[in-house]
Motif scaffolding. Structure first.
Motif, PDB file in Angstrom:
ATOM      1  N   GLY A   1       1.484  10.947  -2.305  1.00  0.00           N
ATOM      2  CA  GLY A   1       2.374  11.947  -1.731  1.00  0.00           C
ATOM      3  C   GLY A   1       2.987  12.834  -2.799  1.00  0.00           C
ATOM      4  O   GLY A   1       3.088  14.050  -2.620  1.00  0.00           O
ATOM      5  N   ILE A   2       3.400  12.207  -3.915  1.00  0.00           N
ATOM      6  CA  ILE A   2       4.010  12.991  -4.991  1.00  0.00           C
ATOM      7  C   ILE A   2       3.016  14.026  -5.505  1.00  0.00           C
ATOM      8  O   ILE A   2       3.315  15.222  -5.585  1.00  0.00           O
TER       9      ILE A   2
ATOM     10  N   MET B   1       7.627  24.241  -9.231  1.00  0.00           N
ATOM     11  CA  MET B   1       6.814  23.120  -8.757  1.00  0.00           C
ATOM     12  C   MET B   1       5.634  22.888  -9.693  1.00  0.00           C
ATOM     13  O   MET B   1       5.278  21.759 -10.002  1.00  0.00           O
TER      14      MET B   1
ATOM     15  N   GLY C   1       6.720  21.154 -12.582  1.00  0.00           N
ATOM     16  CA  GLY C   1       6.881  19.741 -12.241  1.00  0.00           C
ATOM     17  C   GLY C   1       5.551  19.015 -12.254  1.00  0.00           C
ATOM     18  O   GLY C   1       5.442  17.895 -12.762  1.00  0.00           O
ATOM     19  N   LEU C   2       4.523  19.681 -11.728  1.00  0.00           N
ATOM     20  CA  LEU C   2       3.190  19.076 -11.715  1.00  0.00           C
ATOM     21  C   LEU C   2       2.694  18.839 -13.140  1.00  0.00           C
ATOM     22  O   LEU C   2       2.166  17.764 -13.466  1.00  0.00           O
TER      23      LEU C   2
ATOM     24  N   ILE D   1       3.014   6.642  -1.922  1.00  0.00           N
ATOM     25  CA  ILE D   1       4.066   7.428  -2.578  1.00  0.00           C
ATOM     26  C   ILE D   1       3.462   8.239  -3.723  1.00  0.00           C
ATOM     27  O   ILE D   1       3.700   9.439  -3.848  1.00  0.00           O
ATOM     28  N   LEU D   2       2.651   7.564  -4.538  1.00  0.00           N
ATOM     29  CA  LEU D   2       2.026   8.282  -5.654  1.00  0.00           C
ATOM     30  C   LEU D   2       1.179   9.440  -5.136  1.00  0.00           C
ATOM     31  O   LEU D   2       1.288  10.574  -5.614  1.00  0.00           O
TER      32      LEU D   2
ATOM     33  N   SER E   1       2.240  16.706  -2.722  1.00  0.00           N
ATOM     34  CA  SER E   1       3.312  17.657  -2.415  1.00  0.00           C
ATOM     35  C   SER E   1       3.524  18.609  -3.588  1.00  0.00           C
ATOM     36  O   SER E   1       3.831  19.785  -3.392  1.00  0.00           O
ATOM     37  N   LEU E   2       3.338  18.106  -4.828  1.00  0.00           N
ATOM     38  CA  LEU E   2       3.476  19.007  -5.978  1.00  0.00           C
ATOM     39  C   LEU E   2       2.362  20.055  -5.981  1.00  0.00           C
ATOM     40  O   LEU E   2       2.609  21.235  -6.232  1.00  0.00           O
TER      41      LEU E   2
ATOM     42  N   PHE F   1       4.499  15.913 -14.534  1.00  0.00           N
ATOM     43  CA  PHE F   1       4.046  14.652 -13.951  1.00  0.00           C
ATOM     44  C   PHE F   1       2.705  14.228 -14.537  1.00  0.00           C
ATOM     45  O   PHE F   1       2.502  13.058 -14.882  1.00  0.00           O
TER      46      PHE F   1
ATOM     47  N   ILE G   1       0.827  -1.208   0.000  1.00  0.00           N
ATOM     48  CA  ILE G   1       0.000   0.000   0.000  1.00  0.00           C
ATOM     49  C   ILE G   1       0.860   1.257   0.000  1.00  0.00           C
ATOM     50  O   ILE G   1       0.471   2.299  -0.522  1.00  0.00           O
ATOM     51  N   SER G   2       2.097   1.145   0.529  1.00  0.00           N
ATOM     52  CA  SER G   2       2.978   2.318   0.550  1.00  0.00           C
ATOM     53  C   SER G   2       3.244   2.827  -0.863  1.00  0.00           C
ATOM     54  O   SER G   2       3.513   4.012  -1.057  1.00  0.00           O
ATOM     55  N   VAL G   3       3.169   1.923  -1.856  1.00  0.00           N
ATOM     56  CA  VAL G   3       3.353   2.371  -3.240  1.00  0.00           C
ATOM     57  C   VAL G   3       2.283   3.391  -3.615  1.00  0.00           C
ATOM     58  O   VAL G   3       2.561   4.427  -4.222  1.00  0.00           O
ATOM     59  N   LEU G   4       1.035   3.087  -3.191  1.00  0.00           N
ATOM     60  CA  LEU G   4      -0.050   4.032  -3.478  1.00  0.00           C
ATOM     61  C   LEU G   4       0.172   5.341  -2.724  1.00  0.00           C
ATOM     62  O   LEU G   4      -0.080   6.422  -3.249  1.00  0.00           O
TER      63      LEU G   4
END
Lengths: 281, 329
Positions: B47-48, B299, B302-303, B44-45, B51-52, B306, B39-42
């Motif tokens: 979070g990315i 930022m 970056g968004l 991370i996504l 945060s952006l 992404f 679930i940490s993979v989800l």
């Protein structure tokens, strides 16, 4: 010969040669890049590179000791944090969640993270580590690398565990082994070389990463083992030195580039040999 | 003996229960650890993206949608005038030219490796192409600057200028003073960098073509090219396009190599031999020294990047998944 046949054959021969040319083109690039690196890098390769720290601007002696150490530390922490996470996540996908909806979602997201631009990961870590800590740090750099490691290891772990034949698991279960031990003692062992391959590939991938370190670990001129401060590292040092006007810095940059490229390629080839052994068996 | 037997009888059920409950606890713990990691993979996504968005919020509020079509990039003006048109244009143009070169060459290598190459040569060439993907991107940047740059500036560009001198559109595409730093140099380096991705996936999907189909085509007298053109490519089309999209995703986000050789100029020029910039190059070269609105605008860039790569990569994966299902039948 019938003109239609002649035309078809002519076309075939032209396309064949174009394909041969394409392959030659690809291999030539690799050869050219490696030769340039050897040509420019070997000149500066001596013991000093490994025993002295990076010189101040304009100096004519010095090495890359601090940068190499910093790179090794950050890569080690990055892989040390990212690999277990990826390994366990891959284990869940392959062993517990084979028919789970969650699994397909995670696999899909992971595949996207696998190819996501590494600079974005740098921005992410900047936001969650550098800003709260109020300083650039080696820790932030390591975490950025860990985020890149996770998807690589997850993917190979899942692939390798799915290759382990089910009868092995069933036999272990029939002997009364609980599920977690079946996975750790049987499945991991059967897939061991594949799992190690994945970690080597992940290490190779992050060892040369520059973009996510640019504004997480930054880089400096000093030897440091302090994880909460900026830390010199090879990729960013190369990046800074090669654009400088100083001849000696440029030479060091080429030597560093040679070291890093051959280290990464060696890891890649090592991983491939290990992987090939597995399929040959 | 009797005493020992008694001891076993007494100890037996107790140990057994203990071992079983330890097994059970270990099982549950291991299950939840692996599940949490997955679930940490989800996270991370999430979070990315989060945060952006948080980082980009001030710039979004300040510039709104005009950010997308403003060309001026003046972070030191007061108030700063920042627009994404230059970097977005550079990102799209470099990726487009890179794909223009990498698609035919990558497919050519894949055809060579699966149809034409003698067996003994297959592994070495395959590995050489894959090693291209292993070379750190900063090395590509250095090589592009010191080796490819001079060649393009002093040999290739004058040749193209003399060839298209006076031709209306093409003339301006190749015009301009010679420079190591150019959009074209960056595109060419990008094309080499994404080549291995196209080749690797194409080889993989070409191998899924059932030999019977190819043999049948050869049997009725097709040439190698005709077999590839009419049997292999139609059968694997979705997979090949998936591979190309994957490579495109890489090209859009590639940072270090491009930062090195594109020249970091926010002005849009009609010539491909002029310097330009891409989203990732702009972030890489300015972020560490930026603050306030400037940083927020980076930022936001970056968004944008992404979101762009996310859709391209998602499309790629969906296509590859469709092919996998077909192969699985």
């Amino acid at each position: 010969m019938n003109p239609t046949y002649a035309r078809r054959r002519r076309k075939d021969i032209i396309v064949r040669w174009l394909c041969v040319g394409a392959a030659g083109f690809g291999v030539t690039w690799l050869a050219l890049i490696l030769l340039t690196l050897l040509f420019n890098g070997v000149k500066g390769l001596n013991l000093e590179v490994f025993t002295q720290n990076t010189p101040p601007p304009g100096a004519n002696e010095g090495g890359l000791l601090n940068a190499i150490t910093g790179s090794i530390i950050m890569t080690a922490i990055g892989v040390g944090v990212g690999a277990p996470l990826g390994l366990f996540a891959g284990t869940y996908l392959a062993e517990y969640g084979r028919n789970d909806r969650l699994t397909s979602v995670i696999r899909f997201i992971n595949d996207i993270l696998l190819s996501a631009p590494s600079i974005i990961i740098g921005l992410f870590v900047y936001g969650i580590v550098v800003v709260p800590m109020r300083s650039f740090s080696a820790l932030a750099g390591s975490l950025a690398l860990a985020v890149i490691v996770i998807p690589v290891v997850l993917r190979t772990t899942e692939d390798m565990l799915s290759l382990v034949p089910n009868p092995l698991r069933e036999a272990a279960s029939a002997l009364g082994l609980p599920r977690s031990l079946v996975i750790r003692r049987i499945a991991y062992r059967a897939a061991r070389s594949g799992l190690i391959t994945g970690m080597l590939l992940a290490t190779a991938r992050v060892a040369g990463e520059t973009a996510p370190l640019l504004f997480t670990a930054l880089s400096d001129q000093f030897f440091s083992l302090n994880l909460t401060k900026t830390m010199a590292n090879l990729p960013v040092t190369i990046n800074n030195f090669v654009q400088s006007p100083y001849v000696y810095w440029k030479q060091l940059a080429w030597t560093g580039a040679l070291i890093i490229t051959f280290a990464v390629l060696a890891l890649n080839i090592g991983a491939r040999i290990l992987g090939a052994e597995r399929t040959a068996k | 003996m009797a005493v020992q037997g008694d001891a076993v009888e007494v100890a037996g059920p107790y140990d057994r229960a203990k071992a079983l409950s330890a097994f059970k606890a270990g099982d549950i713990a291991f299950y939840w650890i692996t599940r949490a990691c997955a679930i940490s993979v989800l996270l991370i996504l999430g979070g990315i993206i989060l945060s952006l968005i948080i980082g980009a919020w001030p710039a979004m509020k300040q510039y709104g949608f005009a950010f997308l079509w403003t060309q001026r990039w003046a972070p030191s003006a007061d108030p700063p005038v920042l627009g994404a048109l230059g970097p977005m244009y550079g990102t799209l143009v470099t990726s487009f030219i890179a794909m223009l070169v990498a698609i035919p060459v990558g497919l050519g290598i894949a055809i060579f490796l699966t149809e034409l190459c003698p067996q003994w040569l297959r592994r070495p060439i395959g590995i050489a192409i894959e090693l291209l993907a292993g070379i750190p991107s900063i090395i590509y940047g250095m090589w592009g600057f010191f080796v490819l740059g001079p060649f393009l500036a002093y040999t290739f560009q004058p040749f193209m200028i003399s060839l298209f001198d006076g031709v209306p559109v093409l003339g301006s595409i190749f015009a301009g003073p010679p420079s190591y730093l150019s959009v074209f140099n960056a595109s060419l380096i990008l094309s080499i960098m994404v080549l291995p991705f196209i080749t690797a996936i194409s080889v993989d999907v070409f191998k899924t073509v059932p030999p019977v189909l190819k043999e049948a085509a050869y049997g009725v007298g097709c040439t190698t090219w005709e077999v590839v053109r009419n049997v292999v490519i139609p059968y694997t089309r979705v997979g090949v396009i998936g591979g190309i999209m994957l490579a495109l995703g890489r090209a859009l986000g590639e940072t270090m190599a491009v930062t090195f050789i594109i020249g970091n100029s926010f002005r849009i020029s009609s010539s491909i031999f002029a310097p330009g910039t891409t989203i990732s190059a702009a972030i890489a070269s300015e972020f560490a020294e930026s603050d306030g609105l400037h940083q927020s605008a980076l930022m936001l860039l970056g968004l944008l990047l992404f979101v762009l790569t996310f859709f391209v990569l998602a499309a790629a994966r969906l296509m590859l998944m469709r092919l996998e299902k077909k192969a699985g039948k």
